[in-house]
Design a protein around this motif. Sequence first.
Motif, mmCIF file in Angstrom:
data_model
loop_
_atom_site.group_PDB
_atom_site.id
_atom_site.type_symbol
_atom_site.label_atom_id
_atom_site.label_comp_id
_atom_site.label_asym_id
_atom_site.label_seq_id
_atom_site.Cartn_x
_atom_site.Cartn_y
_atom_site.Cartn_z
ATOM 1 N N SER A 151 0.803 -1.220 0.000
ATOM 2 C CA SER A 151 0.000 0.000 0.000
ATOM 3 C C SER A 151 0.838 1.273 0.000
ATOM 4 N N GLY A 152 2.128 1.147 0.287
ATOM 5 C CA GLY A 152 2.985 2.319 0.303
ATOM 6 C C GLY A 152 2.879 3.145 1.558
ATOM 7 N N VAL A 153 2.230 2.621 2.615
ATOM 8 C CA VAL A 153 2.127 3.356 3.873
ATOM 9 C C VAL A 153 2.768 2.562 5.006
ATOM 10 N N ASP A 154 3.748 1.746 4.672
ATOM 11 C CA ASP A 154 4.415 0.928 5.666
ATOM 12 C C ASP A 154 5.207 1.789 6.644
ATOM 13 N N SER A 155 5.444 1.240 7.814
ATOM 14 C CA SER A 155 6.297 1.887 8.807
ATOM 15 C C SER A 155 7.479 0.962 9.071
ATOM 16 N N ALA A 156 8.302 1.325 10.027
ATOM 17 C CA ALA A 156 9.470 0.504 10.336
ATOM 18 C C ALA A 156 9.086 -0.851 10.903
ATOM 19 N N ASN A 157 7.846 -1.011 11.426
ATOM 20 C CA ASN A 157 7.468 -2.297 12.005
ATOM 21 C C ASN A 157 6.130 -2.828 11.497
ATOM 22 N N SER A 158 5.667 -2.339 10.349
ATOM 23 C CA SER A 158 4.439 -2.887 9.777
ATOM 24 C C SER A 158 4.479 -2.843 8.259
ATOM 25 N N VAL A 159 3.731 -3.758 7.660
ATOM 26 C CA VAL A 159 3.616 -3.826 6.206
ATOM 27 C C VAL A 159 2.134 -3.860 5.874
ATOM 28 N N GLY A 160 1.684 -2.940 5.033
ATOM 29 C CA GLY A 160 0.274 -2.893 4.651
ATOM 30 C C GLY A 160 0.089 -3.192 3.180
ATOM 31 N N PHE A 161 -1.000 -3.885 2.859
ATOM 32 C CA PHE A 161 -1.335 -4.236 1.485
ATOM 33 C C PHE A 161 -2.782 -3.842 1.216
ATOM 34 N N SER A 162 -3.060 -3.354 0.010
ATOM 35 C CA SER A 162 -4.424 -2.999 -0.375
ATOM 36 C C SER A 162 -4.805 -3.730 -1.648
#
Length: 200
Positions: free
Chosen positions: A128-139
């Motif tokens: 999704s392009g909104v990841d942080s240093a400790n999470s990965v997001g997918f849309s």
Amino acid sequence: MVLRSAASVFALAGLLVVPSALAQANASRPAASQSPGSVANSMSLLRALAGEWQGTIQGHGLDGKVSSSLVNASIRLENSGSSVAARFDGFLFGKDYDGGSVWRQDGAELSSAWMDSRLNESVRAQSSGVDSANSVGFSGQMALPGAGKLVNVRQVVRVLSPDHVSIEWFLLNDDATQLSVPALALPRLATGHRSAAASR
């Protein structure tokens, strides 16, 4: 096309509504060498999940009842580390509940595929392009079985610490609210232990 009626979605898709009550603690994790939100950082985070896990899976039924159980998960690297495959099995509302997820890097793209025992086909999503240093997001989008319509979905993998991860899928409502569907909270098993999912 987005979700218009939460009740109709869950009736059609046979999914579970679960609370977003998984810990979203800001547990510290060593800083990644790549910038947060980059594909390289995200894939590195996912690769670090390889191993054996046992935790809980939780859900709410449409009648308001809550069900949760132990869940076993086995996560391994495939294709020389370009893919990370997770397999899980648990038990909800008197029935076996199992499935898995595959996260894959293909050049500058990161994708996710999810399948479980309540779905007719896999659900696919892109980084999704909104990841942080400790999470990965997918849309992505999911086809509702028998409905001929698509629903926006989101998968979030949160690494709360090197030995504690949560994996959660959301259906996105047209009023921008997120309805959480099967969610896993997984502590890592001690070295040398194998989860029941490892044999599957």
